[in-house]
Design a protein around this motif. Structure first.
Motif, PDB file in Angstrom:
ATOM      1  N   HIS A   1       9.260   0.685   3.366  1.00  0.00           N
ATOM      2  CA  HIS A   1       9.344  -0.164   2.497  1.00  0.00           C
ATOM      3  C   HIS A   1       9.765  -0.171   0.979  1.00  0.00           C
ATOM      4  O   HIS A   1      10.420  -0.853   0.231  1.00  0.00           O
ATOM      5  CB  HIS A   1       8.162  -1.260   2.353  1.00  0.00           C
ATOM      6  CG  HIS A   1       6.851  -0.609   1.656  1.00  0.00           C
ATOM      7  ND1 HIS A   1       6.494  -0.132   0.394  1.00  0.00           N
ATOM      8  CD2 HIS A   1       5.821  -0.102   2.660  1.00  0.00           C
ATOM      9  CE1 HIS A   1       5.573   0.401   0.427  1.00  0.00           C
ATOM     10  NE2 HIS A   1       4.940   0.350   1.251  1.00  0.00           N
ATOM     11  N   GLY A   2       9.546   0.999   0.281  1.00  0.00           N
ATOM     12  CA  GLY A   2      10.159   1.688  -0.794  1.00  0.00           C
ATOM     13  C   GLY A   2       9.644   0.906  -1.978  1.00  0.00           C
ATOM     14  O   GLY A   2      10.003   1.171  -3.006  1.00  0.00           O
ATOM     15  N   HIS A   3       8.526   0.200  -1.796  1.00  0.00           N
ATOM     16  CA  HIS A   3       8.005  -0.595  -3.042  1.00  0.00           C
ATOM     17  C   HIS A   3       6.728   0.312  -3.541  1.00  0.00           C
ATOM     18  O   HIS A   3       6.002   0.790  -2.901  1.00  0.00           O
ATOM     19  CB  HIS A   3       7.346  -1.945  -2.605  1.00  0.00           C
ATOM     20  CG  HIS A   3       8.655  -2.921  -2.237  1.00  0.00           C
ATOM     21  ND1 HIS A   3       9.129  -3.685  -3.311  1.00  0.00           N
ATOM     22  CD2 HIS A   3       8.958  -3.167  -1.228  1.00  0.00           C
ATOM     23  CE1 HIS A   3      10.096  -4.611  -2.548  1.00  0.00           C
ATOM     24  NE2 HIS A   3      10.195  -4.003  -1.294  1.00  0.00           N
ATOM     25  N   GLU A   4       6.468   0.022  -4.818  1.00  0.00           N
ATOM     26  CA  GLU A   4       5.279   0.575  -5.341  1.00  0.00           C
ATOM     27  C   GLU A   4       3.932   0.350  -5.070  1.00  0.00           C
ATOM     28  O   GLU A   4       3.951  -0.944  -4.696  1.00  0.00           O
ATOM     29  CB  GLU A   4       5.478   0.583  -6.856  1.00  0.00           C
ATOM     30  CG  GLU A   4       6.544   1.679  -7.593  1.00  0.00           C
ATOM     31  CD  GLU A   4       6.293   2.863  -7.247  1.00  0.00           C
ATOM     32  OE1 GLU A   4       5.034   3.531  -7.327  1.00  0.00           O
ATOM     33  OE2 GLU A   4       7.335   3.673  -7.073  1.00  0.00           O
ATOM     34  N   PRO A   5       2.818   1.030  -4.622  1.00  0.00           N
ATOM     35  CA  PRO A   5       1.678   0.476  -4.123  1.00  0.00           C
ATOM     36  C   PRO A   5       1.132  -0.353  -5.291  1.00  0.00           C
ATOM     37  O   PRO A   5       1.287  -0.074  -6.494  1.00  0.00           O
ATOM     38  CB  PRO A   5       0.891   1.763  -3.844  1.00  0.00           C
ATOM     39  CG  PRO A   5       1.802   3.006  -3.590  1.00  0.00           C
ATOM     40  CD  PRO A   5       2.905   2.415  -4.315  1.00  0.00           C
ATOM     41  N   GLY A   6       0.484  -1.342  -4.856  1.00  0.00           N
ATOM     42  CA  GLY A   6      -0.040  -2.568  -5.772  1.00  0.00           C
ATOM     43  C   GLY A   6       1.020  -3.730  -6.354  1.00  0.00           C
ATOM     44  O   GLY A   6       0.265  -4.561  -6.861  1.00  0.00           O
ATOM     45  N   THR A   7       2.030  -3.373  -5.891  1.00  0.00           N
ATOM     46  CA  THR A   7       3.001  -4.562  -6.169  1.00  0.00           C
ATOM     47  C   THR A   7       2.883  -5.620  -5.066  1.00  0.00           C
ATOM     48  O   THR A   7       2.286  -5.376  -4.036  1.00  0.00           O
ATOM     49  CB  THR A   7       4.569  -4.274  -6.267  1.00  0.00           C
ATOM     50  OG1 THR A   7       5.131  -3.577  -5.254  1.00  0.00           O
ATOM     51  CG2 THR A   7       4.806  -2.872  -7.294  1.00  0.00           C
TER      52      THR A   7
ATOM     53  N   LEU B   1       0.816  -1.173  -0.267  1.00  0.00           N
ATOM     54  CA  LEU B   1      -0.309  -0.093  -0.028  1.00  0.00           C
ATOM     55  C   LEU B   1       0.913   1.069  -0.017  1.00  0.00           C
ATOM     56  O   LEU B   1       2.157   1.259   0.041  1.00  0.00           O
ATOM     57  CB  LEU B   1      -0.828   0.068   1.397  1.00  0.00           C
ATOM     58  CG  LEU B   1      -1.797  -1.281   1.308  1.00  0.00           C
ATOM     59  CD1 LEU B   1      -2.503  -1.114   2.941  1.00  0.00           C
ATOM     60  CD2 LEU B   1      -2.687  -1.333   0.269  1.00  0.00           C
ATOM     61  N   GLU B   2       0.198   2.572  -0.312  1.00  0.00           N
ATOM     62  CA  GLU B   2       1.165   3.677  -0.042  1.00  0.00           C
ATOM     63  C   GLU B   2       1.468   3.529   1.402  1.00  0.00           C
ATOM     64  O   GLU B   2       2.569   4.463   1.586  1.00  0.00           O
ATOM     65  CB  GLU B   2       0.133   4.750  -0.570  1.00  0.00           C
ATOM     66  CG  GLU B   2       0.690   5.981  -0.463  1.00  0.00           C
ATOM     67  CD  GLU B   2       1.853   6.335  -1.509  1.00  0.00           C
ATOM     68  OE1 GLU B   2       3.057   6.776  -1.290  1.00  0.00           O
ATOM     69  OE2 GLU B   2       1.651   5.805  -2.596  1.00  0.00           O
ATOM     70  N   ASN B   3       0.750   3.394   2.250  1.00  0.00           N
ATOM     71  CA  ASN B   3       1.260   3.330   3.791  1.00  0.00           C
ATOM     72  C   ASN B   3       2.548   2.762   4.041  1.00  0.00           C
ATOM     73  O   ASN B   3       2.698   1.635   3.493  1.00  0.00           O
ATOM     74  CB  ASN B   3       0.070   2.795   4.598  1.00  0.00           C
ATOM     75  CG  ASN B   3      -1.145   3.518   4.363  1.00  0.00           C
ATOM     76  OD1 ASN B   3      -1.910   3.363   3.290  1.00  0.00           O
ATOM     77  ND2 ASN B   3      -1.716   4.213   5.337  1.00  0.00           N
TER      78      ASN B   3
END
Length: 166
Positions: A48-54, A41-43
């Motif tokens: 975490h540095g990952h794009e939301p939705g991945t 999530l965006e939160n």
């Protein structure tokens, strides 16, 4: 499922390959399935540095054993300190799991029935006959089977039995 029941789940840390790994493993083992997938999530993105939705995690079962594949990033790598042992009833099972799990794996990590798969996870493909030989009261026979095991890559039950019998 009761929250009071203790369940131990193996968590495997991947660098973006959790879904691919879960699908690979569930295609090999009988009675296996992907149970659920969670996404970042965006939160918490600042952590975490990952794009939301991945994909964050993939929960899957291999013949009743529960796993979680976590796309945690490149920080940690698998090594041989942890492996999963597959007890095989006969040579056909040894061959099947060795060939399937070894597809795309590291040939340098194949010794004594151990192999590294294409994700770096270590597996031990072990015939139950070998376990019986090694537990034998006849230590000389067990020693001969051990010698064959130590010099093998994939276990060949006929070779182990021949050595065991002397």
């Amino acid at each position: 499922m009761s929250l009071n029941k203790l369940q131990i789940t193996t968590c495997l840390w991947f660098d973006g390959q959790a879904s691919e790994a879960a699908n690979f493993y569930t295609s090999i083992f009988p009675n296996s399935k992907v149970v659920s997938t969670q996404h970042y999530l965006e939160n918490g993105k600042e952590f975490h540095g990952h794009e939301p939705g991945t994909v964050l995690t993939v929960e899957f079962e291999l013949d009743g054993h529960r796993f979680v594949g976590l796309n945690g990033g490149p920080h940690f790598k698998f090594n041989e300190a942890v492996s999963f042992q597959i007890d095989c009833a006969d040579q056909a099972e040894v061959d099947y799991y060795w060939d399937k799990l070894g597809e795309g794996g590291d040939p340098a990590k194949q010794q004594c029935g151990w192999l590294g798969d294409k994700f770096g996870v270590s597996w031990q493909v072990v015939p139950t006959a070998l376990k019986e030989m090694l537990a034998s009261e006849d230590k000389a026979a067990a020693g001969r089977a051990t010698d064959v095991m130590m010099h093998s890559r994939k276990m060949v039950i006929a070779d182990l039995e021949k050595a065991f019998r002397g």
